[in-house]
Motif scaffolding. Structure first.
Motif, PDB file in Angstrom:
ATOM      1  N   THR A 249      -4.811  -7.161  -3.670  1.00 15.66           N
ATOM      2  CA  THR A 249      -3.392  -7.339  -3.335  1.00 15.66           C
ATOM      3  C   THR A 249      -2.844  -6.055  -2.717  1.00 15.66           C
ATOM      4  O   THR A 249      -3.381  -4.952  -2.954  1.00 15.66           O
ATOM      5  CB  THR A 249      -2.569  -7.674  -4.591  1.00 15.66           C
ATOM      6  N   PRO A 250      -1.773  -6.177  -1.923  1.00 18.56           N
ATOM      7  CA  PRO A 250      -1.222  -4.996  -1.239  1.00 18.56           C
ATOM      8  C   PRO A 250      -0.852  -3.842  -2.166  1.00 18.56           C
ATOM      9  O   PRO A 250      -0.995  -2.672  -1.793  1.00 18.56           O
ATOM     10  CB  PRO A 250       0.016  -5.566  -0.526  1.00 18.56           C
ATOM     11  N   ASP A 251      -0.394  -4.139  -3.378  1.00 15.72           N
ATOM     12  CA  ASP A 251       0.029  -3.064  -4.272  1.00 15.72           C
ATOM     13  C   ASP A 251      -1.137  -2.221  -4.782  1.00 15.72           C
ATOM     14  O   ASP A 251      -0.919  -1.138  -5.341  1.00 15.72           O
ATOM     15  CB  ASP A 251       0.793  -3.650  -5.468  1.00 15.72           C
ATOM     16  N   ARG A 252      -2.370  -2.662  -4.580  1.00 13.62           N
ATOM     17  CA  ARG A 252      -3.542  -1.928  -5.055  1.00 13.62           C
ATOM     18  C   ARG A 252      -4.241  -1.140  -3.947  1.00 13.62           C
ATOM     19  O   ARG A 252      -5.235  -0.451  -4.201  1.00 13.62           O
ATOM     20  CB  ARG A 252      -4.556  -2.899  -5.687  1.00 13.62           C
ATOM     21  N   ASP A 254      -3.523   1.588  -1.975  1.00 12.09           N
ATOM     22  CA  ASP A 254      -3.594   3.046  -2.002  1.00 12.09           C
ATOM     23  C   ASP A 254      -4.468   3.552  -3.144  1.00 12.09           C
ATOM     24  O   ASP A 254      -5.294   4.452  -2.955  1.00 12.09           O
ATOM     25  CB  ASP A 254      -2.189   3.645  -2.113  1.00 12.09           C
ATOM     26  N   GLN A 302      -2.810  -4.149   7.122  1.00 15.77           N
ATOM     27  CA  GLN A 302      -2.190  -3.231   6.164  1.00 15.77           C
ATOM     28  C   GLN A 302      -3.221  -2.270   5.565  1.00 15.77           C
ATOM     29  O   GLN A 302      -2.971  -1.070   5.427  1.00 15.77           O
ATOM     30  CB  GLN A 302      -1.512  -4.043   5.054  1.00 15.77           C
ATOM     31  N   ARG A 306      -3.214   1.878   5.936  1.00 18.59           N
ATOM     32  CA  ARG A 306      -3.174   2.738   4.750  1.00 18.59           C
ATOM     33  C   ARG A 306      -4.443   3.586   4.626  1.00 18.59           C
ATOM     34  O   ARG A 306      -4.388   4.729   4.159  1.00 18.59           O
ATOM     35  CB  ARG A 306      -2.986   1.897   3.489  1.00 18.59           C
TER      36      ARG A 306
END
Length: 386
Positions: A249-252, A254, A302, A306
């Motif tokens: 998922t995007p929140d993971r 970084d 994305q 990143r």
């Protein structure tokens, strides 16, 4: 005491990096410029403006065809798509034997059988016209073999090739048994053209080493397939998607990237041994992926952004860009190809580039025979009694 061979040996970098081993008129990769070409034509522009058959003819004959030549070449390469009975009858057994390893492993055996059934003779013993005919037959057979082995592995019957479909569309048709969506067929064609050739990579060099011995064309291609199967070469497209799956998922994004970069781990789909700028193949395939759109594409874009940002923060001055495998995996997923067919699809394109290199190498009968530095115990050691 050093021998004469040792006195004339030349030290080179590990992996032959940067060492020029021969001359070629087929193409070049200019890593610092982010550019590569086939016989002087931008490979990306060829993918955007021409068909796979056009590029195939360019690689084999040196010129791009006009409309009439295109039709003649399409007919010439459609006929050998159909496998001889001896090969077709052996495919179920090959598929069973390679059930755990997949179609690319089966292709090695099947393509060797194609060469044997067709009577391929050593390159050293035949004229250029016969070499080219063998190469055309082998390249035309590769998609049929791959799709048949995949379908047999899934418990399905192989789909016979169609002479009226171009190379990429026929590949999708034989894989799925359905008329391919034109947009997806064209997307796969873009990918196939962009991966026909790419300098002296490991598999191309392997093909040329074998060709330099005068072996038959099938033997050269089988060796190249073996090199391509390694995860550090052609095995990366599905692994690049595995990277997206691992992040989840995007929140993971970084946190996952930081952990891998700080640990010095390789991130599949990123980095290239030649390019020091953005991989032009990745740029083109990213555009194709965006034309389809969707959550997977948004997530991949994305992650790419990143990854570059996190690396710039943690390793200033060190660039990291996506390579061809990253967005190739996304495009093939969007076009409905199963992941186990990603690297085999690569092989379906690269067979043409390998064959062009094999034909070029066969024109020069000098065997490729480098040296190695011995680092074992000092000679001469006494042989102990049993």
């Amino acid at each position: 005491m050093p021998t004469a061979a040792h006195n004339t040996a030349i030290d080179v970098p590990r992996g032959l990096k940067g060492v020029i081993v021969t001359e070629t008129a087929l193409g070049d990769v200019r890593g610092t410029e982010g550019f590569y070409h086939y016989r002087g034509f931008s490979a990306v522009e060829l993918a955007e403006k021409r068909t796979f058959e056009d590029v195939w003819q360019l690689m084999f004959f040196g010129t791009l065809p006009d409309a009439s030549q295109r039709a003649a070449f399409a007919a010439q390469t459609a006929a050998p798509r159909h496998l001889p009975p001896a090969v077709r009858d052996a495919l179920p057994a090959i598929a069973r034997a390679t059930a755990l390893s997949g179609p690319l492993t089966g292709l090695r055996t099947a393509l060797s059988l194609v060469g044997a059934a067709a009577g391929f003779r050593p390159l050293y013993d035949i004229e250029p016209e016969r070499r080219r005919a063998d190469a055309l037959a082998a390249c035309a057979a590769v998609p049929t073999l791959l799709t048949a082995l995949h379908r047999l592995g899934q418990g399905l019957e192989p789909v016979e090739p169609r002479d009226d479909l171009p190379y990429a569309a026929n590949y999708l048709y034989m894989l799925t048994g359905r008329d391919p969506d034109p947009a997806k067929a064209r997307a796969i064609e873009h990918y196939l053209i962009s991966t026909v050739d790419h300098g002296f990579n490991a598999s191309t060099f392997t093909a040329r080493v074998i060709a330099s011995t005068g072996a038959d064309l099938a033997a050269c291609l089988v060796g190249a397939i073996g090199a391509l199967s390694g995860p550090l070469h052609g095995g990366a497209p599905s692994r690049a998607l595995d990277t997206l799956d691992a992040i989840g998922t995007p929140d993971r994004i970084d946190a996952w990237l930081r952990e891998r970069i700080l640990a010095g781990d390789r991130i599949m789909g990123f980095g290239h041994p030649v390019y020091r700028t953005e991989d032009p193949r990745s740029r083109m395939l990213k555009g194709i992926a965006r034309s389809f759109g969707g959550d997977l594409v948004d997530f991949a874009v994305q992650v790419e952004a990143r990854a570059e940002a996190v690396l710039a923060e943690l390793k200033p001055g060190r660039e990291l860009h996506t390579n061809v495998e990253f967005f190739a995996g996304v495009v093939m997923e969007l076009c409905g190809l199963p992941r186990e067919m990603f690297t085999p699809t690569f092989a379906a394109a690269r067979a043409v580039g390998w064959s062009a290199n094999i034909l070029e190498q066969a024109a020069d009968s000098k065997i490729i025979r480098p040296s190695a530095r011995y680092t074992g115990p000092p000679p001469v050691r006494p042989v102990p009694a049993a």
